[in-house]
Design an enzyme around this catalytic site. Sequence first.
Site, PDB file in Angstrom:
ATOM      1  N   HIS A  56       0.822  -1.188   0.000  1.00 25.85           N
ATOM      2  CA  HIS A  56       0.000   0.000   0.000  1.00 25.85           C
ATOM      3  C   HIS A  56       0.869   1.255   0.000  1.00 25.85           C
ATOM      4  CE1 HIS A  56      -3.891  -1.996   1.777  1.00 25.85           C
ATOM      5  NE2 HIS A  56      -3.545  -2.478   0.595  1.00 25.85           N
ATOM      6  N   GLU A  58       0.917   3.791   2.050  1.00 24.22           N
ATOM      7  CA  GLU A  58       1.467   4.148   3.346  1.00 24.22           C
ATOM      8  C   GLU A  58       2.720   3.337   3.658  1.00 24.22           C
ATOM      9  OE1 GLU A  58      -3.098   4.361   3.904  1.00 24.22           O
ATOM     10  OE2 GLU A  58      -1.640   3.342   2.614  1.00 24.22           O
ATOM     11  N   SER A 175     -10.488   3.569 -41.318  1.00 25.10           N
ATOM     12  CA  SER A 175     -10.484   4.555 -40.234  1.00 25.10           C
ATOM     13  C   SER A 175      -9.082   4.989 -39.822  1.00 25.10           C
ATOM     14  CB  SER A 175     -11.207   3.980 -39.012  1.00 25.10           C
ATOM     15  OG  SER A 175     -10.549   2.815 -38.529  1.00 25.10           O
ATOM     16  N   TRP A 177      -5.837   7.152 -40.718  1.00 25.29           N
ATOM     17  CA  TRP A 177      -6.146   7.616 -39.360  1.00 25.29           C
ATOM     18  C   TRP A 177      -7.035   8.834 -39.465  1.00 25.29           C
ATOM     19  CZ3 TRP A 177      -4.844   4.349 -35.690  1.00 25.29           C
ATOM     20  CH2 TRP A 177      -3.748   3.513 -35.856  1.00 25.29           C
ATOM     21  N   THR A 203     -15.321  -4.399 -34.962  1.00 22.53           N
ATOM     22  CA  THR A 203     -14.009  -3.751 -34.938  1.00 22.53           C
ATOM     23  C   THR A 203     -12.895  -4.777 -34.954  1.00 22.53           C
ATOM     24  OG1 THR A 203     -14.862  -1.820 -33.753  1.00 22.53           O
ATOM     25  CG2 THR A 203     -12.501  -2.240 -33.584  1.00 22.53           C
ATOM     26  N   ASP A 207     -10.463  -4.451 -38.109  1.00 20.01           N
ATOM     27  CA  ASP A 207      -9.192  -3.790 -37.838  1.00 20.01           C
ATOM     28  C   ASP A 207      -8.113  -4.684 -37.241  1.00 20.01           C
ATOM     29  OD1 ASP A 207     -10.385  -1.481 -38.711  1.00 20.01           O
ATOM     30  OD2 ASP A 207     -10.838  -0.724 -36.710  1.00 20.01           O
ATOM     31  N   ARG A 214       1.423   1.954 -27.061  1.00 25.20           N
ATOM     32  CA  ARG A 214       2.624   2.140 -27.882  1.00 25.20           C
ATOM     33  C   ARG A 214       3.248   3.502 -27.579  1.00 25.20           C
ATOM     34  NH1 ARG A 214      -1.059  -0.424 -31.188  1.00 25.20           N
ATOM     35  NH2 ARG A 214      -1.651   1.451 -32.364  1.00 25.20           N
ATOM     36  N   GLU A 258     -13.563   1.221 -26.752  1.00 28.25           N
ATOM     37  CA  GLU A 258     -13.074   1.921 -27.939  1.00 28.25           C
ATOM     38  C   GLU A 258     -13.951   1.722 -29.169  1.00 28.25           C
ATOM     39  OE1 GLU A 258      -9.032   1.910 -29.021  1.00 28.25           O
ATOM     40  OE2 GLU A 258      -8.344   2.742 -27.120  1.00 28.25           O
ATOM     41  N   GLY A 260     -16.672  -0.328 -32.042  1.00 27.33           N
ATOM     42  CA  GLY A 260     -17.235   0.738 -32.868  1.00 27.33           C
ATOM     43  C   GLY A 260     -18.628   1.201 -32.457  1.00 27.33           C
TER      44      GLY A 260
END
Length: 329
Positions: A56, A58, A175, A177, A203, A207, A214, A258, A260
């Site tokens: 923790h 503390e 998409s 970019w 998606t 994709d 990154r 994220e 679609g």
Amino acid sequence: MTALACPDDARWMAAAITLASRGQGLTAPNPNVGCILVKGGRIVGRGWTQPGGRPHAEAMALANAGTAARGATAYVTLEPCAHESVRGGACADALIAAGVAAVVTALTDPDPRTAGAGHDRLRAAGVAVREGVASDAARDSMAPWLSRQTRGRPFVTLKLATSLDGCIALADGQSRWITGARARAHAHLERARHDAILVGRGTFDTDAPTLDVRLPGLEARSPRRILLTGGDAPEGWSAIANAEASDDLPSVNALLVEGGAKTAAAFLRAGRVDRLILYRAPILIGAGRGALGDIALADLGDAHGRWRLRDSRTLGSDRLEVYDAVRKD
């Protein structure tokens, strides 16, 4: 015993909250807490909750301070825990044993195992306690964990990257970019602050996203990958069948969605979006794919008053807007 107010309390607590942010997305199921020890007007120890929830904050600050902790004031973003576990002792006891003179906290721990007992134990040992310093800022910093504690589900952020006319892709699905490099870097920083990230089957198939972080130095903070699908998840992914099932994701306090469009709409319909991050690029697409599917809005009047602007800034040529959901719960 209640500590007398100190003019510097807010400044020191702000420093502790900044430390707490280092644990965002890493400490589930525990909260991301920050702690600093101040003595003679200077910081003698600092710490934040470590990955996986232990040690923790503390414990880290006390180890950092060593014997300098005696007589110091501890600034902690959450009430020190009063319960022991197989993973470690109670932080309230550790602060007492170290001989701190005062403890200043931002929030009371809603966990029923502590829930004020940490403050009480400190006072009973003669430690001065001051509560509620910078509570709003601390609440924001621990919003995902507090959501899990009080509502039984993760804090969900929906991220959308659109053109000026509200499209997320060309008609054929292209998409990459829409937004520029600075906006994409900011989106990767958001990934690093979440326990898990989710996309829909559409998606995933279109994709083949890796959903990693990154950014140099933060690659190890890539979140768990979740797929919204009626079928099975591929290797390295977990699957949930609907937005409501995100409530039961283990060790996930902060979930980033994220897209679609169908996935975004599903979480909005289910009332599961707590924060909206919108990246808007200065481009027009026209006959492209819209950012959202049907969110079951029956009356335009019902669309108003649901979102409150928290932040707005320029990222390169793009515009970032962050909205908080206006909740009645």
